[in-house]
Each structure stands twice: as structure tokens, then as C-alpha cells.
Design an enzyme around this catalytic site. Structure first.
Site, mmCIF file in Angstrom:
data_model
loop_
_atom_site.group_PDB
_atom_site.id
_atom_site.type_symbol
_atom_site.label_atom_id
_atom_site.label_comp_id
_atom_site.label_asym_id
_atom_site.label_seq_id
_atom_site.Cartn_x
_atom_site.Cartn_y
_atom_site.Cartn_z
ATOM 1 N N LYS A 173 0.873 -1.179 -0.196
ATOM 2 C CA LYS A 173 -0.421 -0.147 -0.046
ATOM 3 C C LYS A 173 0.731 1.803 -0.192
ATOM 4 O O LYS A 173 0.780 2.597 -0.723
ATOM 5 C CB LYS A 173 -0.975 0.324 1.542
ATOM 6 N N ARG A 188 -9.560 1.427 8.788
ATOM 7 C CA ARG A 188 -8.343 -0.347 8.681
ATOM 8 C C ARG A 188 -9.925 -0.669 9.529
ATOM 9 O O ARG A 188 -10.053 -2.055 9.278
ATOM 10 C CB ARG A 188 -7.100 0.178 9.673
ATOM 11 N N ARG A 232 11.812 -6.148 4.303
ATOM 12 C CA ARG A 232 11.848 -4.224 4.374
ATOM 13 C C ARG A 232 12.535 -3.023 5.131
ATOM 14 O O ARG A 232 13.343 -3.808 6.409
ATOM 15 C CB ARG A 232 9.904 -3.985 4.877
ATOM 16 N N ARG A 252 11.801 -2.388 10.702
ATOM 17 C CA ARG A 252 10.424 -1.784 11.669
ATOM 18 C C ARG A 252 10.079 -2.554 13.089
ATOM 19 O O ARG A 252 9.785 -3.223 12.263
ATOM 20 C CB ARG A 252 9.331 -1.730 10.562
ATOM 21 N N ARG A 301 -0.175 -8.956 12.925
ATOM 22 C CA ARG A 301 -0.695 -7.886 12.268
ATOM 23 C C ARG A 301 -1.759 -9.054 10.975
ATOM 24 O O ARG A 301 -2.466 -8.007 10.861
ATOM 25 C CB ARG A 301 0.424 -6.900 11.805
#
Ligand code: AP5
Ligand code: MG
Ligand code: ZN
Length: 214
Positions: A13, A88, A127, A160, A171
Site C-alpha cells: 500500500k 482499517r 523491508r 521496523r 498483524r
């Protein structure tokens, strides 16, 4: 042009929202980025948000909605925006819809970047995010020119806190329970567009341009 990006954590996203923002000249509004900026600055909001984020849970709607509505009321959002990570939950979507309706306005497209859970864990563990400007990379798929260094601003790239494998699992289940129902919500409104998020990021973006127009 008002756009919502839907999709699981790590679906891409943010990657696509930044490209949309650049091409169409609208601001990229990410509630996750706003929370992370507050965490970095050590604000009260940041402290509160971090306690949820580190567990892979959603920040409560009351907090999130206020921040988002304040942000989109700013001058630069007058001609549109791309929302990344908001809404969300169904209540968040309803508040946004109501706030827009009061201005005689509405969301144009909800773009669902579809990526199966199997691909997600790999994306997250690879990431790397810039501590300064928020740019994101992937060590294999979208590497920076120099390992560990941001191409855009030269600062350090980090994993992160919520991208550790144990948190990613949480998540994902929170996504399926609380966020996935939005796909149905926007489908019923007739503005849902689903794209294959497993393709190369340039091909994913090409599919988005097909929807939004050149
Ligand atoms: P947020 O920051 O929104 O995180 P998220 O939704 O979990 O999504 P990510 O940012 O992890 O993934 P993304 O889809 O942006 O993927 P990206 O482009 O980076 O939220 C974090 C937390 O804040 C939440 O858990 C929650 O606690 C809180 N929060 C935020 N908003 C909230 C709200 N509205 N309500 C309540 N709580 C809220 O891509 C992922 C990786 O894949 C990158 O490495 C990228 O380089 C790579 N990649 C991207 N595209 C491709 C491709 N096509 N092929 C290969 N690799 C790719
Ligand atoms: Mg993101
Ligand atoms: Zn940077």
C-alpha cells in the site's frame, strides 16, 4: 481525486501510494507514518500508539479518526489525497464517509492490493525503512543503491519494530478480522478495484494507472 488503499500489512500500500501521490500530485496520507513520526518525536500520542503498534494491534478508533480528520482538513488535501492504512475498521470507514458527506463529497476509489498471506512474511522481514524520510526498500526486491543507506536522504535504514515475524502474524490476523470486511463495504458502494499485488511493483502501478487514468 480521493483514493483509499486497502490491503494486508506488507501488501505494498505504502509503495503504491507514494507512486500515486507523485504521479497525480496529491498528498500521501498514511496513519502509520503519522504515528511513527510521533513515536520518533516522543509525543504523548506517539507513546500511546506505540503500545498498540508494537503488539501488532490497531490503535483505538477514537485516536486514529481524530488524527486522520485533522490531516485531511489541511489545505494541501483540498484537491484530493491517497489514504494509506486508513480506514482499517468499519467504524473508521463510516466516520470518514460521514465527514465527507457533510462537505458534499465522497471517496472515488478503494484500491485493494491483493497479496496472499504466504508472501507477506517474506516482504516484511526484507523491508527496510528510512529513519529520516520514511522511504521503504526491500533487501531483495527493491534494494537501496548502498546497503543500509537511504537513496533519497542518505540516512540509516532499519527493520521496523513491528516487522518481527511474531508480530507480523498478529498483524495479519488483526487484518483478517477487522480490516478485510472493508472490501465488502466498498464493493457494495461500487468503488472497489482489486489489483494483483504479487506482481512487480511497476506492473502493480501500471494496473493502478489503468484504473485512475493517465
Ligand atoms: P501501517 O504503517 O499502515 O502498516 P501496515 O498496514 O501493517 O502496512 P505496512 O506499512 O506494513 O505495509 P504496506 O502495505 O504499506 O507495504 P509496503 O509498501 O511497505 O500501520 C502500522 C500500525 O499502525 C498498525 O499495525 C496499527 O497498529 C497502527 N495503525 C495505522 N493506521 C491505523 C488505523 N487506521 N487504525 C488503527 N491503527 C492503525 O511494502 C512492504 C514491503 O514489500 C517493502 O519492503 C516493499 O519494498 C516491498 N514491496 C512492495 N511492493 C512490492 C512488490 N510489488 N513486489 C515485491 N516487493 C514489494
Ligand atoms: Mg505502509
Ligand atoms: Zn530517507
Amino acid at each position: 481525486m480521493k483514493i483509499i488503499m486497502l490491503g494486508a500489512p506488507g501488501a505494498g500500500k505504502g509503495t503504491q501510494a507514494k507512486m500515486i501521490a507523485d504521479k497525480y500530485g496529491v498528498p500521501h496520507v498514511s496513519t502509520g507514518d503519522i504515528f511513527r513520526a510521533n513515536i520518533k518525536e516522543g509525543t504523548e500520542l506517539g507513546k500511546e500508539a506505540k503500545s498498540y503498534m508494537d503488539q501488532g494491534l490497531l490503535v483505538p478508533d477514537e485516536l486514529t479518526v481524530k488524527i486522520l480528520l485533522d490531516r485531511v482538513a489541511k489545505e494541501d488535501c483540498m484537491n484530493g489525497y491517497v489514504l494509506d492504512g486508513f480506514p482499517r475498521t468499519i467504524p473508521q470507514a463510516e466516520v470518514l464517509e460521514k465527514a465527507l458527506a457533510e462537505l458534499g463529497d465522497n471517496i472515488d476509489y478503494a484500491i485493494d492490493v491483493d497479496v496472499p498471506d504466504e508472501n507477506i512474511v517474506n516482504r516484511m522481514s526484507g523491508r527496510r525503512a528510512c529513519t529520516e524520510c520514511g522511504a521503504t526498500y526491500h533487501i531483495v526486491h527493491i534494494p537501496p543503491k548502498t546497503e543500509g543507506v537511504c537513496d533519497k536522504c542518505g540516512k540509516e535504514l532499519v527493520l521496523r519494530d513491528d516487522d518481527k515475524p511474531e508480530t507480523v502474524g498478529r498483524r495479519l490476523s488483526v487484518y483478517h478480522e477487522q480490516t478485510q470486511p472493508l472490501i465488502d463495504f466498498y464493493s457494495k458502494k461500487g468503488i472497489l478495484k482489486t489489483i494483483d499485488g504479487t506482481a512487480d511493483m511497476r506492473d502493480v502501478f501500471a494496473a493502478i494507472i489503468q484504473i485512475l487514468g493517465e
